[in-house]
Write a protein that holds these residues in place. Structure first.
Motif: not given
Length: 396
Positions: A252-270
Motif C-alpha cells: 500500500d503506497l498510500c496508507p494515509g488514504f483510503t481508496r474512497e479518499q483518493l477517488q474524491d481527491r483525484f476527482s477534484n484535482e484532476f
C-alpha cells in the motif's frame, strides 16, 4: 578427562552471557566451534551492534509471539543490568534501538569477553557427541550443560543444522526469519530506491515500514519483518529441504488514504490541475525515483495530462497505489538474520531455561523457538535467556 560444573556449548551472545552468569559460583567451560567468540555479534546492526531495544519491558514483550515464556528472563536480566557490564555509554536511536556510543560491535564483544576471566574457553571445539551422562566428545565431563548454539543463519559463524541433533530434545520446524525476499522480476532499474512508511501485506499479515529495492528483490525493515510472518504461515522445514516459494505480496503506497479518499481527491484535482502531467502529479504520493517504474508497471502514461485521464485509468491508478504487487520466488537466504523455530518451548521451563525432558540440560538464545522483529529484539532474547540459563544452572 576434564570435569566441570557447567559446560556451555556456543560462544555467541547467549553463550557468553550464560558463562558470565554461571562463572560467579561455578567452574565453567565455554566450548566454541570457531577460533574466536561472538562472530555473529560482530555482524549485528551493520557492524554497529544494535545491542537491545529500550522499550519498557511490558511494552517490549508485546512484540513477541511467546511473550509469556520470555517474561521471567526479561525481568531477571534487564537492559540496565546489561548496560552495567560495560565501561562505556550507549546511544538510543529511532524505535528505541540501542547502540554503543562508539558504534562498534567489537567494543561490545570485547566488553563481554572481559567478564570471562573465570571461564575456561576452548576454541576450535566442535561438539560432535553428548552422552547421556554429559560427556562431550569423550573428553569433557560436565554436571550440567547449556546449549547456546544459535540457529541456521550465517553458517560462517558456526551455526549448523547438526546442532539440533546433539540431544533428543524435541525441535519445531526450522525456517528463515528476518530475510529479504527475492522477486520474480528483475528490479535492477530501481535498485537502491526506498519507499518510506508503506504497508506491506501477505494475505492477512501486514507490516508498516520502509521498503528498499535491491538488484534481486526487496529488503528494508518492513520487508524483513514481514518475512517472519510469511515464514510462520508457509509450511516448510529447513531440516528437510529448502522451500520452493511462489506467492504474491502487496504494498500500500498510500496508507494515509483510503481508496474512497483518493477517488474524491483525484476527482477534484484532476479538474483543478488539469494541465499537470500525471508523472509530476504523482510526486505528491511517491518517491521521485520510483514514479517511472510505477507508471510502467501500472500501464499508465506519465505524460498524460490529468484532465485527459479516463475513469478506467483513474481506477487502475488508485488500485495500484493501494495494492502494488510483487511475485516472490524465495528468501534471500544468505542475508537471513535469525532462525524461526528451534527447541520446542513446551519442553523448557521459562523460569530456569532447563529442559523438562532431560534434567540438568539448559537452552538459551536462538537455539530456542524464539524470535522477534528487527531492532535489537533478538539480542535482547539472547542476553536475557542466556543470563537466566547460566544463573539457574549455577544454583546448587
Amino acid at each position: 578427562m576434564e570435569k566441570y560444573d557447567i559446560a556451555i556449548i556456543g560462544g555467541g551472545p547467549a553463550g557468553i552471557m550464560a558463562a558470565i552468569a554461571a562463572s560467579r559460583t561455578s567452574r565453567v567451560i565455554l566450548l566454541e566451534k570457531n577460533p574466536s567468540l561472538g562472530r555473529k555479534l560482530l555482524l549485528t546492526g551493520g557492524g554497529r551492534c544494535n545491542i537491545t531495544n529500550n522499550k519498557p519491558i511490558k511494552q517490549l514483550l508485546t512484540f513477541f509471539n511467546n511473550k509469556n515464556f520470555l517474561k521471567h528472563s526479561f525481568y531477571t536480566f534487564t537492559n540496565d543490568d546489561l548496560f552495567s557490564l560495560f565501561d562505556f555509554d550507549f546511544i538510543e536511536e529511532d524505535d528505541n534501538r540501542i547502540f554503543p556510543e562508539t558504534e562498534k560491535s567489537i567494543d561490545v564483544l570485547n566488553g563481554l569477553i572481559d567478564k570471562l576471566d573465570d571461564v575456561v574457553i576452548s576454541y576450535n571445539f566442535e561438539v560432535k557427541k553428548i552422552t547421556e551422562d554429559f560427556v562431550i566428545n569423550d573428553c569433557v565431563k560436565a554436571s550440567k550443560i547449556i546449549i547456546a548454539t544459535g540457529g541456521i543463519t550465517y553458517p560462517q559463524t558456526g551455526c549448523s543444522p547438526d546442532n539440533y541433533f546433539l540431544t533428543s530434545q524435541p525441535i519445531t520446524d526450522i525456517r528463515y526469519g528476518l530475510a529479504p525476499l527475492i522477486t520474480k522480476k528483475d528490479l535492477s532499474a530501481i535498485a537502491g530506491v526506498t519507499l518510506n512508511d508503506v504497508v506491506i501485506s501477505y494475505n492477512k499479515n501486514k507490516v508498516r515500514g520502509n521498503v528498499l529495492f535491491s538488484h534481486v528483490g526487496l529488503t528494508g525493515p518492513g520487508i524483513i519483518n514481514l518475512s517472519n510472518e510469511i515464514s510462520q504461515v508457509i509450511s516448510y522445514n529447513l531440516l528437510d529441504d529448502e522451500p520452493v516459494l511462489d506467492f504474491e505480496i502487496a504494498i500500500d503506497l498510500c496508507p494515509g488514504f483510503t481508496r474512497e479518499q483518493l477517488q474524491d481527491r483525484f476527482s477534484n484535482e484532476f479538474q483543478s490541475r488539469g494541465k499537470t502531467h500525471l508523472k509530476n502529479y504523482l510526486k505528491t504520493f511517491l518517491t521521485n525515483s520510483f514514479i517511472e517504474y510505477f507508471l510502467n508497471e501500472s500501464n499508465l502514461d506519465g505524460n498524460l495530462e490529468l484532465s485527459r485521464i479516463n475513469k478506467k485509468s483513474k481506477n487502475r491508478l488508485i488500485e495500484n497505489l493501494k495494492r502494488f504487487t510483487f511475485e516472490i520466488t524465495g528468501f534471500n537466504t544468505d542475508l537471513a538474520k535469525v532462525t524461526i523455530g528451534g527447541v520446542d518451548l513446551k519442553n523448557v521451563n521459562p523460569k530456569t531455561m532447563e529442559s523438562t525432558v532431560i534434567h540438568n540440560l539448559y537452552f538459551a538464545g536462538e537455539a530456542l523457538d524464539l524470535h522477534g522483529p528487527t531492532g535489537g529484539y533478538n539480542l535482547k532474547i539472547a542476553f536475557s535467556t542466556g543470563y537466566l540459563a547460566g544463573l539457574s544452572a549455577s544454583e546448587k
